[in-house]
Motif scaffolding. Sequence first.
Motif, PDB file in Angstrom:
ATOM      1  N   THR A  79      59.997  -3.979 108.096  1.00 26.97           N
ATOM      2  CA  THR A  79      58.746  -4.425 108.716  1.00 26.97           C
ATOM      3  C   THR A  79      57.554  -3.824 107.978  1.00 26.97           C
ATOM      4  O   THR A  79      56.592  -4.519 107.639  1.00 26.97           O
ATOM      5  N   VAL A  80      57.625  -2.519 107.712  1.00 23.30           N
ATOM      6  CA  VAL A  80      56.550  -1.841 106.975  1.00 23.30           C
ATOM      7  C   VAL A  80      56.399  -2.444 105.586  1.00 23.30           C
ATOM      8  O   VAL A  80      55.268  -2.653 105.097  1.00 23.30           O
ATOM      9  N   ALA A  81      57.510  -2.760 104.927  1.00 27.24           N
ATOM     10  CA  ALA A  81      57.468  -3.330 103.583  1.00 27.24           C
ATOM     11  C   ALA A  81      56.814  -4.714 103.560  1.00 27.24           C
ATOM     12  O   ALA A  81      56.314  -5.151 102.524  1.00 27.24           O
ATOM     13  N   ARG A  82      56.816  -5.382 104.723  1.00 26.08           N
ATOM     14  CA  ARG A  82      56.181  -6.695 104.817  1.00 26.08           C
ATOM     15  C   ARG A  82      54.788  -6.616 105.433  1.00 26.08           C
ATOM     16  O   ARG A  82      54.217  -7.632 105.795  1.00 26.08           O
ATOM     17  N   GLY A  83      54.268  -5.403 105.582  1.00 27.89           N
ATOM     18  CA  GLY A  83      52.892  -5.234 106.056  1.00 27.89           C
ATOM     19  C   GLY A  83      52.730  -5.070 107.546  1.00 27.89           C
ATOM     20  O   GLY A  83      51.603  -5.041 108.047  1.00 27.89           O
ATOM     21  N   GLY A  84      53.837  -4.943 108.290  1.00 30.05           N
ATOM     22  CA  GLY A  84      53.753  -4.797 109.739  1.00 30.05           C
ATOM     23  C   GLY A  84      54.024  -3.378 110.196  1.00 30.05           C
ATOM     24  O   GLY A  84      54.375  -2.500 109.407  1.00 30.05           O
ATOM     25  N   ARG A  85      53.850  -3.151 111.480  1.00 29.23           N
ATOM     26  CA  ARG A  85      54.171  -1.871 112.104  1.00 29.23           C
ATOM     27  C   ARG A  85      54.817  -2.155 113.452  1.00 29.23           C
ATOM     28  O   ARG A  85      54.437  -3.098 114.141  1.00 29.23           O
ATOM     29  N   THR A  86      55.765  -1.329 113.832  1.00 31.66           N
ATOM     30  CA  THR A  86      56.440  -1.524 115.114  1.00 31.66           C
ATOM     31  C   THR A  86      55.858  -0.652 116.214  1.00 31.66           C
ATOM     32  O   THR A  86      56.227  -0.796 117.385  1.00 31.66           O
ATOM     33  N   GLN A  87      54.955   0.274 115.858  1.00 38.90           N
ATOM     34  CA  GLN A  87      54.348   1.165 116.842  1.00 38.90           C
ATOM     35  C   GLN A  87      52.995   1.639 116.329  1.00 38.90           C
ATOM     36  O   GLN A  87      52.831   1.906 115.139  1.00 38.90           O
ATOM     37  N   ILE A  88      52.035   1.728 117.228  1.00 40.53           N
ATOM     38  CA  ILE A  88      50.705   2.226 116.882  1.00 40.53           C
ATOM     39  C   ILE A  88      50.410   3.456 117.724  1.00 40.53           C
ATOM     40  O   ILE A  88      50.552   3.435 118.954  1.00 40.53           O
ATOM     41  N   ASP A  89      50.013   4.527 117.067  1.00 40.07           N
ATOM     42  CA  ASP A  89      49.634   5.765 117.743  1.00 40.07           C
ATOM     43  C   ASP A  89      48.178   5.645 118.178  1.00 40.07           C
ATOM     44  O   ASP A  89      47.279   5.488 117.344  1.00 40.07           O
ATOM     45  N   ASP A  90      47.943   5.708 119.476  1.00 43.93           N
ATOM     46  CA  ASP A  90      46.576   5.563 119.996  1.00 43.93           C
ATOM     47  C   ASP A  90      45.759   6.843 119.893  1.00 43.93           C
ATOM     48  O   ASP A  90      44.594   6.888 120.333  1.00 43.93           O
ATOM     49  N   MET A  91      46.351   7.907 119.343  1.00 41.47           N
ATOM     50  CA  MET A  91      45.666   9.178 119.068  1.00 41.47           C
ATOM     51  C   MET A  91      45.198   9.903 120.329  1.00 41.47           C
ATOM     52  O   MET A  91      44.361  10.796 120.261  1.00 41.47           O
ATOM     53  N   ASP A  92      45.723   9.501 121.467  1.00 44.59           N
ATOM     54  CA  ASP A  92      45.369  10.183 122.722  1.00 44.59           C
ATOM     55  C   ASP A  92      46.613  10.599 123.493  1.00 44.59           C
ATOM     56  O   ASP A  92      46.569  10.825 124.711  1.00 44.59           O
TER      57      ASP A  92
END
Length: 456
Positions: A213-226
Amino acid sequence: MKSPARVLLAGVAVAATVGALAGCSAGDDGSGSSGKTELRVATFPPGADEAAYTAFAAQEAQFEEENPDIDIIGVEYEWEGPTFAVQLAGGSLPDVFTVPFTDSKTLLENGQLMDVTDAMDELGYTDSFNPIILDAVKDADGRIFGFPRQAYAAALHYNRDLFEQAGLDPDDPPSTWDEVRAAAKQIHDATGKAGYSQMAINNTGGWQLTSQTVARGGRTQIDDMDGTSESTIDNPATKATLEFLHALRWEDDSFGSKFDLDWGTINQEFAAGNIGMYTSGSDIYTALVRDFGLDSSVYGMTVVPLEGADAGTLGGGDIAVMSPTIDDVTKAAGVTWIDWYYMQKLLDKDAAVLDAKTLNESGQAVGTPLLPVLSRELYEESLTWIEPYINVPRDQMKPFTDAIWDQTPVGEPKKATQDVYALLDLVVQAVLTDENADIDALLAQAQTDAQAKLDE
């Protein structure tokens, strides 16, 4: 360890034996009958060849000559996330062992790793590490719970012999996913072997789905930094990866017939010459030769193809850590061992040369491509130190070593990593075993289930 016979098994089934032979717990002063501090340290996964233990015995002797008050006891060890807590509770873990970057945050937050902040400061290493890598072993208060020892990037591994049998040029491996698919079909049609295969169980299916997924430009999780994270599994890049696997399996018939492979079994199949290509970490060559009997002449490695505006290579690695149950005497011995066995060869020329010479003389791999946990400059300088002892076929790895520095490293998801990987295993398995699998529905459900894990 004076011979392979002294290596203790780390499995749960032999916990009682290990505890009886070399147990060091919070209520034990760590001293054996000899008056020395007995230190159980991780060696290799079960199945490692005799040469690996010969090399370790030589290194053990060197260490004990310099540290005569410490008695090293090697313990066979292989990281398995699902059984770690049971092994820790049962006392079957070594005193010193390694864990993946992905699990370190969860383990330290659960109190399952020893705090080594003061020890690292005293050794002077704290400011030497890449701060992004060191963050993997820090808690919210900045305390440190391990020594990063090795990092890797995602890579595409391939069998040069199968390439040649299929009329492909092993010195010019695929550089796009479409080319990977075409080469996989060509290999299968020419040899009857799996042109391409992929891990699918024991959380490794989720790991590799995330990597691609990362190699195709995607992400499976986003850290909201909170302190919270958002599951983003249902994205075009993950869908494209699953469609790629579906095409190999159901349209091209180039995937092969095994859909239940994990890290160990896919390495075994590849080493046996049954797989043309697969993705894993760039550090896998050592294990392939040492533990699975790979013929080095057939090995090739290149970078994972990147597509999309935000494409990168998923990075990972492991950390040398200690059990939180050991006493202060054993902890001090553990720090001494970690410094000598893992760290000095990264920083000191004499230590690097001794390590490389010892491994080389025992027939072990020297020079397997890694990513630096310190700096690129120091890593490349260290290769000049050990050049006379490098014995891996780095010319067969040039497609990787020439291009990896142009790829952007991306860390693995930080929260509930293994839980989410386990969910994604099921998605990969569904696509590989059900021709009519509804990829959109699978992704939607996985995202919902993953978010529930992140919100726990």
